[in-house]
Scaffold this motif. Sequence first.
Motif, PDB file in Angstrom:
ATOM      1  N   UNK A 321      47.927  56.302 -31.115  1.00  9.98           N
ATOM      2  CA  UNK A 321      47.669  57.984 -32.091  1.00  9.98           C
ATOM      3  C   UNK A 321      47.922  57.467 -33.875  1.00  9.98           C
ATOM      4  N   UNK A 322      47.835  57.957 -34.994  1.00 11.10           N
ATOM      5  CA  UNK A 322      47.250  57.997 -35.868  1.00 11.10           C
ATOM      6  C   UNK A 322      47.993  59.256 -36.777  1.00 11.10           C
ATOM      7  N   UNK A 323      48.039  59.228 -37.935  1.00  7.62           N
ATOM      8  CA  UNK A 323      49.100  60.220 -39.223  1.00  7.62           C
ATOM      9  C   UNK A 323      49.693  60.052 -39.717  1.00  7.62           C
ATOM     10  N   UNK A 324      50.058  60.507 -40.745  1.00  8.00           N
ATOM     11  CA  UNK A 324      50.901  60.581 -41.820  1.00  8.00           C
ATOM     12  C   UNK A 324      52.547  61.037 -41.951  1.00  8.00           C
ATOM     13  N   UNK A 325      52.229  61.426 -39.917  1.00  6.43           N
ATOM     14  CA  UNK A 325      54.326  61.701 -40.076  1.00  6.43           C
ATOM     15  C   UNK A 325      54.446  63.047 -40.098  1.00  6.43           C
ATOM     16  N   UNK A 326      53.790  64.233 -40.836  1.00  5.73           N
ATOM     17  CA  UNK A 326      54.736  65.037 -40.728  1.00  5.73           C
ATOM     18  C   UNK A 326      55.116  65.859 -39.452  1.00  5.73           C
ATOM     19  N   UNK A 327      54.516  65.414 -38.640  1.00  6.42           N
ATOM     20  CA  UNK A 327      54.622  66.586 -37.731  1.00  6.42           C
ATOM     21  C   UNK A 327      53.769  65.699 -36.959  1.00  6.42           C
ATOM     22  N   UNK A 328      54.963  65.851 -35.274  1.00  7.76           N
ATOM     23  CA  UNK A 328      54.293  65.272 -33.743  1.00  7.76           C
ATOM     24  C   UNK A 328      53.874  65.917 -32.827  1.00  7.76           C
ATOM     25  N   UNK A 329      53.144  64.763 -31.594  1.00  4.98           N
ATOM     26  CA  UNK A 329      52.587  65.967 -31.062  1.00  4.98           C
ATOM     27  C   UNK A 329      54.047  65.780 -29.468  1.00  4.98           C
ATOM     28  N   UNK A 330      54.699  66.672 -29.541  1.00  5.29           N
ATOM     29  CA  UNK A 330      56.016  66.054 -28.291  1.00  5.29           C
ATOM     30  C   UNK A 330      55.588  66.655 -27.114  1.00  5.29           C
TER      31      UNK A 330
END
Length: 471
Positions: A321-330
């Motif tokens: 995964x990648x991204x800015x980290x303001x939300x996470x897929x749980x």
Amino acid sequence: MCSNADTLPGKAGTAETGGMADADVAIELHGVCKTFEIYDRPIDRLLQMLYRGRKNFYRGFTALHDINLTIRRGECVGIVGRNGAGKSTLLQVIAGTLAPTAGTVRTCGRVAALLELGSGFNPEFTGKENVYLNAAILGLSDEEIDARYKDIAAFADIGEFIDQPVRNYSSGMVMRLAFAVIAHVDADILIVDEALAVGDAFFTQKCMRFLRNFIKEKTLFFVSHDVAAVNSLCTRAILLERGGIKKMGSPKDVTEVYLEDMFEAIQGKSSEQGQRRKRTGGSLVLNPGEEDFRDARQDFINASNLRNDIQVFRFDPESASFGKGGAAIEQVLLLDENGAPLNWCVGGEVVVLRIFCRAAQQLVSPIVGFNLKDRLGQLLFGDNTYLSYMDHPLRVESGELFCAEFRFRMPVLAAGTYSFTVAVAEGTQEDHVQHEWKHDALMLTSVATSASAGIMGIPMQAIDLAVVHAE
């Protein structure tokens, strides 16, 4: 800058055509570098000639460095990378229109290249005259061109413009004519640089059909920003970055890294929170709506060995995964229409894809979406929540859990492996921050199928066959 240490004795760089030790090898590059001389002022070129190398009046720009590559007959190799990565330079070196500064390039067989749009065409010549000129450059005799001219003109399908000067052509017409020529010169190696980005959909499909037939026996080197085309067409892919090979492997693996690079170019490096993580999710109750329709043949198919059984694997929290980290897929779940988790489902039946996310910061307008892809990374279909909530966006506080649900009829999948890629972002369709994009979050395996053609089928509400009597 490149050195000449790895070149053949007495040569700055070589490009050879002929036999190789391994008859299956079509293209071989060893230690290839390409450096361009950048002059700040026109007079510096004259000074460089006068000083004859005793002093340099230019800046060196290395477009390629230490490229080692072997391509075998029958391979289709896709090249991806950001602008300036060296893709076009690499193709020109292989095609022989640029000499390498260092290293060796060997090709076996006739090479036909479609590089810069219209390159090799004289704008004052007619289309017909340019056909004869280009085909002759590619090694055909006048008699061979005469025998193939009608087929070339028919493939290009530009009508009376074939007898008009090329300066009057649109970019699409130039591409049609150029592709028609290289498609009829009996090349062993075909090099195509973003040519299919120009032109209408009908001609693009014609070109793709030609390329698929071509790669059954011969070699294709293909550059494109179209990830779907690379995944569909290529057997191997290469990601170039700053003139070097960053990754080489299956098209799916390489294009996933390329998509992450494109994301980072726009929004910066992924945060630590946006990297691989492991969490647990909860469960929500789905209120199913009324069923729209069932395939007219569903009961018959499900009672036979053609029933499309699809195995559903558990959500993989460790998937890339990648991204800015303001939300996470749980958590990601595939449910039946009553809300029960599925480990098997049947193509044609209603399912619910449920995606749980947790906010790491306040989110003003979150968007949750998914794509279903096959094993090659080809996109079958996908959707997201934006259009449904654009007029009343959801507001989520830091630490809160939120959930998206997509209710749809599972298509009938051809036998093979598939995966759901899921993502959570914030903003709009056109302008958003990608907080987490998770590849292959949920895997599926289709075992048996009733799909008769294509990579998936859709449920049919009705199928009728009758004789029509004339009135």
